[in-house]
Design a protein around this motif. Sequence first.
Motif, PDB file in Angstrom:
ATOM      1  N   ASP A 164     -16.606  64.319   8.463  1.00  0.00           N
ATOM      2  CA  ASP A 164     -17.115  64.012   7.126  1.00  0.00           C
ATOM      3  C   ASP A 164     -16.510  64.918   6.058  1.00  0.00           C
ATOM      4  OD1 ASP A 164     -18.668  61.890   7.900  1.00  0.00           O
ATOM      5  OD2 ASP A 164     -20.525  63.046   8.073  1.00  0.00           O
ATOM      6  N   LYS A 165     -16.409  66.196   6.353  1.00  0.00           N
ATOM      7  CA  LYS A 165     -15.928  67.159   5.352  1.00  0.00           C
ATOM      8  C   LYS A 165     -14.453  66.972   5.008  1.00  0.00           C
ATOM      9  CE  LYS A 165     -14.918  70.845   8.745  1.00  0.00           C
ATOM     10  NZ  LYS A 165     -13.466  70.918   8.468  1.00  0.00           N
ATOM     11  N   ASP A 166     -13.717  66.289   5.880  1.00  0.00           N
ATOM     12  CA  ASP A 166     -12.280  66.107   5.660  1.00  0.00           C
ATOM     13  C   ASP A 166     -11.923  64.738   5.098  1.00  0.00           C
ATOM     14  OD1 ASP A 166     -11.730  68.678   6.671  1.00  0.00           O
ATOM     15  OD2 ASP A 166     -11.737  67.919   8.735  1.00  0.00           O
ATOM     16  N   PHE A 167     -12.915  63.896   4.869  1.00  0.00           N
ATOM     17  CA  PHE A 167     -12.630  62.550   4.379  1.00  0.00           C
ATOM     18  C   PHE A 167     -12.077  62.617   2.957  1.00  0.00           C
ATOM     19  CE2 PHE A 167     -13.585  58.460   2.453  1.00  0.00           C
ATOM     20  CZ  PHE A 167     -13.205  57.578   3.453  1.00  0.00           C
ATOM     21  N   PRO A 168     -10.946  61.948   2.683  1.00  0.00           N
ATOM     22  CA  PRO A 168     -10.273  62.074   1.374  1.00  0.00           C
ATOM     23  C   PRO A 168     -10.879  61.192   0.284  1.00  0.00           C
ATOM     24  CG  PRO A 168      -8.990  60.644   2.787  1.00  0.00           C
ATOM     25  CD  PRO A 168     -10.156  61.129   3.630  1.00  0.00           C
ATOM     26  N   ALA A 169     -12.153  61.397  -0.026  1.00  0.00           N
ATOM     27  CA  ALA A 169     -12.846  60.544  -0.997  1.00  0.00           C
ATOM     28  C   ALA A 169     -12.178  60.578  -2.367  1.00  0.00           C
ATOM     29  CB  ALA A 169     -14.300  60.985  -1.116  1.00  0.00           C
ATOM     30  N   SER A 170     -11.654  61.736  -2.760  1.00  0.00           N
ATOM     31  CA  SER A 170     -11.041  61.862  -4.085  1.00  0.00           C
ATOM     32  C   SER A 170      -9.819  60.961  -4.237  1.00  0.00           C
ATOM     33  CB  SER A 170     -10.651  63.324  -4.348  1.00  0.00           C
ATOM     34  OG  SER A 170      -9.702  63.760  -3.392  1.00  0.00           O
ATOM     35  N   GLU A 171      -9.118  60.711  -3.131  1.00  0.00           N
ATOM     36  CA  GLU A 171      -7.947  59.831  -3.176  1.00  0.00           C
ATOM     37  C   GLU A 171      -8.346  58.411  -3.576  1.00  0.00           C
ATOM     38  OE1 GLU A 171      -4.758  60.512  -2.577  1.00  0.00           O
ATOM     39  OE2 GLU A 171      -4.773  62.470  -1.587  1.00  0.00           O
ATOM     40  N   PHE A 172      -9.519  57.989  -3.126  1.00  0.00           N
ATOM     41  CA  PHE A 172      -9.995  56.643  -3.449  1.00  0.00           C
ATOM     42  C   PHE A 172     -10.625  56.594  -4.831  1.00  0.00           C
ATOM     43  CE2 PHE A 172     -10.266  57.049   1.255  1.00  0.00           C
ATOM     44  CZ  PHE A 172      -9.190  56.228   1.531  1.00  0.00           C
ATOM     45  N   GLU A 173     -11.251  57.686  -5.220  1.00  0.00           N
ATOM     46  CA  GLU A 173     -11.818  57.755  -6.575  1.00  0.00           C
ATOM     47  C   GLU A 173     -10.727  57.592  -7.626  1.00  0.00           C
ATOM     48  OE1 GLU A 173     -13.894  61.440  -6.701  1.00  0.00           O
ATOM     49  OE2 GLU A 173     -15.488  60.786  -5.325  1.00  0.00           O
ATOM     50  N   GLU A 174      -9.564  58.161  -7.357  1.00  0.00           N
ATOM     51  CA  GLU A 174      -8.442  58.036  -8.289  1.00  0.00           C
ATOM     52  C   GLU A 174      -7.988  56.586  -8.432  1.00  0.00           C
ATOM     53  OE1 GLU A 174      -5.359  60.615  -6.928  1.00  0.00           O
ATOM     54  OE2 GLU A 174      -6.487  62.451  -7.340  1.00  0.00           O
ATOM     55  N   LEU A 175      -8.210  55.786  -7.387  1.00  0.00           N
ATOM     56  CA  LEU A 175      -7.851  54.367  -7.424  1.00  0.00           C
ATOM     57  C   LEU A 175      -8.971  53.501  -7.996  1.00  0.00           C
ATOM     58  CD1 LEU A 175      -6.135  53.868  -3.929  1.00  0.00           C
ATOM     59  CD2 LEU A 175      -5.045  54.302  -6.132  1.00  0.00           C
ATOM     60  N   GLY A 176     -10.133  54.119  -8.241  1.00  0.00           N
ATOM     61  CA  GLY A 176     -11.271  53.361  -8.746  1.00  0.00           C
ATOM     62  C   GLY A 176     -12.185  52.828  -7.671  1.00  0.00           C
ATOM     63  N   TYR A 177     -12.260  53.539  -6.541  1.00  0.00           N
ATOM     64  CA  TYR A 177     -13.143  53.128  -5.449  1.00  0.00           C
ATOM     65  C   TYR A 177     -14.159  54.216  -5.120  1.00  0.00           C
ATOM     66  CZ  TYR A 177     -10.548  48.913  -4.133  1.00  0.00           C
ATOM     67  OH  TYR A 177      -9.992  47.670  -4.114  1.00  0.00           O
ATOM     68  N   GLN A 178     -15.406  53.808  -5.008  1.00  0.00           N
ATOM     69  CA  GLN A 178     -16.454  54.675  -4.468  1.00  0.00           C
ATOM     70  C   GLN A 178     -16.407  54.598  -2.958  1.00  0.00           C
ATOM     71  OE1 GLN A 178     -20.396  53.236  -5.246  1.00  0.00           O
ATOM     72  NE2 GLN A 178     -21.396  54.788  -3.973  1.00  0.00           N
ATOM     73  N   ALA A 179     -16.565  55.716  -2.288  1.00  0.00           N
ATOM     74  CA  ALA A 179     -16.505  55.741  -0.823  1.00  0.00           C
ATOM     75  C   ALA A 179     -17.806  56.260  -0.226  1.00  0.00           C
ATOM     76  CB  ALA A 179     -15.348  56.616  -0.354  1.00  0.00           C
ATOM     77  N   ILE A 180     -18.248  55.588   0.837  1.00  0.00           N
ATOM     78  CA  ILE A 180     -19.332  56.075   1.694  1.00  0.00           C
ATOM     79  C   ILE A 180     -18.776  56.072   3.103  1.00  0.00           C
ATOM     80  CG2 ILE A 180     -21.663  55.659   2.576  1.00  0.00           C
ATOM     81  CD1 ILE A 180     -22.338  54.278  -0.038  1.00  0.00           C
ATOM     82  N   TRP A 181     -18.970  57.179   3.833  1.00  0.00           N
ATOM     83  CA  TRP A 181     -18.326  57.270   5.141  1.00  0.00           C
ATOM     84  C   TRP A 181     -19.215  57.935   6.178  1.00  0.00           C
ATOM     85  CZ3 TRP A 181     -17.242  60.055   0.808  1.00  0.00           C
ATOM     86  CH2 TRP A 181     -17.336  61.449   0.880  1.00  0.00           C
ATOM     87  N   HIS A 182     -18.876  57.658   7.424  1.00  0.00           N
ATOM     88  CA  HIS A 182     -19.579  58.218   8.583  1.00  0.00           C
ATOM     89  C   HIS A 182     -18.493  58.643   9.554  1.00  0.00           C
ATOM     90  CE1 HIS A 182     -22.276  58.950  11.792  1.00  0.00           C
ATOM     91  NE2 HIS A 182     -22.419  57.717  12.258  1.00  0.00           N
ATOM     92  N   GLY A 183     -18.156  59.934   9.533  1.00  0.00           N
ATOM     93  CA  GLY A 183     -16.995  60.414  10.259  1.00  0.00           C
ATOM     94  C   GLY A 183     -17.304  61.056  11.601  1.00  0.00           C
ATOM     95  N   GLN A 184     -16.241  61.302  12.357  1.00  0.00           N
ATOM     96  CA  GLN A 184     -16.315  61.960  13.652  1.00  0.00           C
ATOM     97  C   GLN A 184     -14.957  62.569  13.947  1.00  0.00           C
ATOM     98  OE1 GLN A 184     -17.797  59.472  16.807  1.00  0.00           O
ATOM     99  NE2 GLN A 184     -17.251  60.886  18.423  1.00  0.00           N
ATOM    100  N   LYS A 185     -14.943  63.779  14.445  1.00  0.00           N
ATOM    101  CA  LYS A 185     -13.688  64.482  14.679  1.00  0.00           C
ATOM    102  C   LYS A 185     -12.818  63.750  15.698  1.00  0.00           C
ATOM    103  CE  LYS A 185     -11.794  68.989  15.973  1.00  0.00           C
ATOM    104  NZ  LYS A 185     -12.103  70.378  16.417  1.00  0.00           N
ATOM    105  N   ALA A 186     -11.609  63.400  15.282  1.00  0.00           N
ATOM    106  CA  ALA A 186     -10.537  62.870  16.137  1.00  0.00           C
ATOM    107  C   ALA A 186     -10.770  61.440  16.639  1.00  0.00           C
ATOM    108  CB  ALA A 186     -10.283  63.788  17.330  1.00  0.00           C
TER     109      ALA A 186
END
Length: 268
Positions: A39-61
């Motif tokens: 979760d902490k490594d998800f590149p949400a800012s990259e999508f915000e720059e494109l105009g997308y809100q992101a919600i994610w559920h991550g897991q290492k590897a």
Amino acid sequence: MKIATYNINGIKARLPRLKEWLEETRPAVACLQEVKSQDKDFPASEFEELGYQAIWHGQKAFNGVAILADTKAGYSAKEVQRGLGIDGPKEGEGEQARYLEVDVTRESSTCRIVCIYLPNGNPQPGPKFDYKLAWMEKLRGRMAQIWESEVPAAVLGDFNVIPEDDDVFSVKAMASDALMQPESRAAYARLLADGWTDALRTHNPRGGVWTYWDYQAGAWQRDHGFRIDHILLSPELADRLVSVGVDREHRGREKASDHAPTWAKLNF
């Protein structure tokens, strides 16, 4: 309203291809699988720059799912549920990041979007295949609750199920794979029998449409693919289905995912 599902096979490795696809096709909602990021490594800012809100559920590897909503087009997303409450096949493993459910809203209209990455189940028989079937039964229970609420809803993702013989380049080649076992197919068929519509199948009743081509044995070059990425629609959305498709060309790009984006357009 265009909704899409895309198993990106690692968000760090495929980020340029993913952003490229988003900019070129501009889905209102994009469901991502195999994010393979904590979760902490998800590149949400990259999508915000494109105009997308992101919600994610991550897991290492491994695993990981995310949902993107096009804020430039006026869409917003609010999380409803993550996870189905079922532990992985290994003792003490805990739940894997495979399920994310949100409400997507634009003006006064709201649609329930579910993004899933269903377990592969190989090798079978064995604990991984048992986990696959148990997970599908859990999913069916949650989908029944959503269906009964009569909210317009779509369940998108990598189901890791080849539903019919005409959904694969060679029945013989995949005969022993967990994706095509009678139990897997029966579990998928039960979802449809519960009242959900397979969008891609509805517009392609004769099959022959692939969403995945393995990296091995020249599968892409030989068109040895199959259909495992699905979009299931509740009755409230199935009536509004306009068109469906697979962005097949994106599979052939440099350093692409082994899946191609799959989408549906809805009058919503």
